[in-house]
Design a protein around this motif. Structure first.
Motif, PDB file in Angstrom:
ATOM      1  N   THR A   9       0.830  -1.205   0.000  1.00  5.71           N
ATOM      2  CA  THR A   9       0.000   0.000   0.000  1.00  5.71           C
ATOM      3  C   THR A   9       0.862   1.252   0.000  1.00  5.71           C
ATOM      4  O   THR A   9       0.618   2.198  -0.769  1.00  5.71           O
ATOM      5  CB  THR A   9      -0.962  -0.013   1.196  1.00  5.71           C
ATOM      6  N   GLU A  10       1.882   1.281   0.847  1.00  4.10           N
ATOM      7  CA  GLU A  10       2.768   2.450   0.902  1.00  4.10           C
ATOM      8  C   GLU A  10       3.501   2.647  -0.418  1.00  4.10           C
ATOM      9  O   GLU A  10       3.673   3.777  -0.877  1.00  4.10           O
ATOM     10  CB  GLU A  10       3.756   2.322   2.061  1.00  4.10           C
ATOM     11  N   TYR A  11       3.917   1.552  -1.038  1.00  3.21           N
ATOM     12  CA  TYR A  11       4.587   1.641  -2.334  1.00  3.21           C
ATOM     13  C   TYR A  11       3.662   2.274  -3.373  1.00  3.21           C
ATOM     14  O   TYR A  11       4.052   3.198  -4.088  1.00  3.21           O
ATOM     15  CB  TYR A  11       5.036   0.251  -2.798  1.00  3.21           C
ATOM     16  N   LYS A  18      -1.823  11.629  -5.175  1.00  2.00           N
ATOM     17  CA  LYS A  18      -3.273  11.806  -5.101  1.00  2.00           C
ATOM     18  C   LYS A  18      -3.987  10.526  -4.652  1.00  2.00           C
ATOM     19  O   LYS A  18      -5.194  10.527  -4.455  1.00  2.00           O
ATOM     20  CB  LYS A  18      -3.817  12.292  -6.435  1.00  2.00           C
ATOM     21  N   ILE A  19      -3.232   9.455  -4.499  1.00  6.07           N
ATOM     22  CA  ILE A  19      -3.816   8.204  -4.007  1.00  6.07           C
ATOM     23  C   ILE A  19      -3.695   8.189  -2.495  1.00  6.07           C
ATOM     24  O   ILE A  19      -2.587   8.243  -1.943  1.00  6.07           O
ATOM     25  CB  ILE A  19      -3.135   6.988  -4.652  1.00  6.07           C
ATOM     26  N   THR A  20      -4.841   8.145  -1.827  1.00  5.63           N
ATOM     27  CA  THR A  20      -4.868   8.203  -0.367  1.00  5.63           C
ATOM     28  C   THR A  20      -5.234   6.874   0.278  1.00  5.63           C
ATOM     29  O   THR A  20      -4.991   6.683   1.465  1.00  5.63           O
ATOM     30  CB  THR A  20      -5.857   9.284   0.111  1.00  5.63           C
ATOM     31  N   ASP A  53      -4.419  -7.296  -8.642  1.00  8.19           N
ATOM     32  CA  ASP A  53      -5.184  -6.106  -9.014  1.00  8.19           C
ATOM     33  C   ASP A  53      -5.508  -5.289  -7.774  1.00  8.19           C
ATOM     34  O   ASP A  53      -5.692  -5.835  -6.685  1.00  8.19           O
ATOM     35  CB  ASP A  53      -6.517  -6.501  -9.668  1.00  8.19           C
ATOM     36  N   GLY A  54      -5.604  -3.990  -7.979  1.00  7.86           N
ATOM     37  CA  GLY A  54      -5.991  -3.105  -6.892  1.00  7.86           C
ATOM     38  C   GLY A  54      -6.844  -1.965  -7.412  1.00  7.86           C
ATOM     39  O   GLY A  54      -6.895  -1.694  -8.611  1.00  7.86           O
ATOM     40  N   GLY A  55      -7.511  -1.318  -6.480  1.00 10.61           N
ATOM     41  CA  GLY A  55      -8.254  -0.097  -6.742  1.00 10.61           C
ATOM     42  C   GLY A  55      -7.747   0.962  -5.777  1.00 10.61           C
ATOM     43  O   GLY A  55      -6.928   0.672  -4.900  1.00 10.61           O
ATOM     44  N   PHE A  56      -8.258   2.169  -5.902  1.00 12.08           N
ATOM     45  CA  PHE A  56      -7.755   3.235  -5.030  1.00 12.08           C
ATOM     46  C   PHE A  56      -8.828   4.279  -4.749  1.00 12.08           C
ATOM     47  O   PHE A  56      -9.796   4.430  -5.497  1.00 12.08           O
ATOM     48  CB  PHE A  56      -6.511   3.891  -5.637  1.00 12.08           C
ATOM     49  N   ASN A  57      -8.628   4.956  -3.620  1.00 13.53           N
ATOM     50  CA  ASN A  57      -9.476   6.072  -3.187  1.00 13.53           C
ATOM     51  C   ASN A  57     -10.955   5.727  -3.137  1.00 13.53           C
ATOM     52  O   ASN A  57     -11.801   6.603  -3.288  1.00 13.53           O
ATOM     53  CB  ASN A  57      -9.245   7.304  -4.059  1.00 13.53           C
TER      54      ASN A  57
END
Length: 96
Positions: A9-11, A18-20, A53-57
């Motif tokens: 996540t930190e990477y 802008k990714i929180t 796979d991932g998503g964000f915000n």
């Protein structure tokens, strides 16, 4: 992989300010054999990679792909992680 979730996540967050937040699709984990090539000509030794796979915000149609090179004992090498597919929302590149 879940034991490395915070590092992952930190990477990801470090690659775009802008990714929180990051949401992981743990069911999407895939291991593939990669044959490096140069214009269709094999170049180098085959290796395994793991992708997730991932998503964000918390955006429903956001996505990206995080990958790792696998070690000889079939463990993902955390230091090898890289964004394989850039951050997108609805198929378009995310600019925030």
């Amino acid at each position: 992989m879940k034991e490395h979730e915070q590092e992952m996540t930190e990477y990801v967050k470090s690659k775009n300010t802008k990714i929180t937040s990051v949401q992981w699709d743990w069911e999407s984990i895939e291991i593939q054999i990669v044959t490096p090539n140069a214009g269709g000509i094999p170049a180098g030794s085959k290796y395994k990679k793991l992708s997730i796979d991932g998503g964000f915000n918390e955006i429903n149609d956001s996505n990206f792909l995080l990958s790792f090179v696998m070690s000889d004992n079939n463990q993902p090498e955390i230091e090898s992680m890289y964004i394989q597919q850039t951050f997108r929302v609805g198929g378009k590149i995310f600019n925030g």
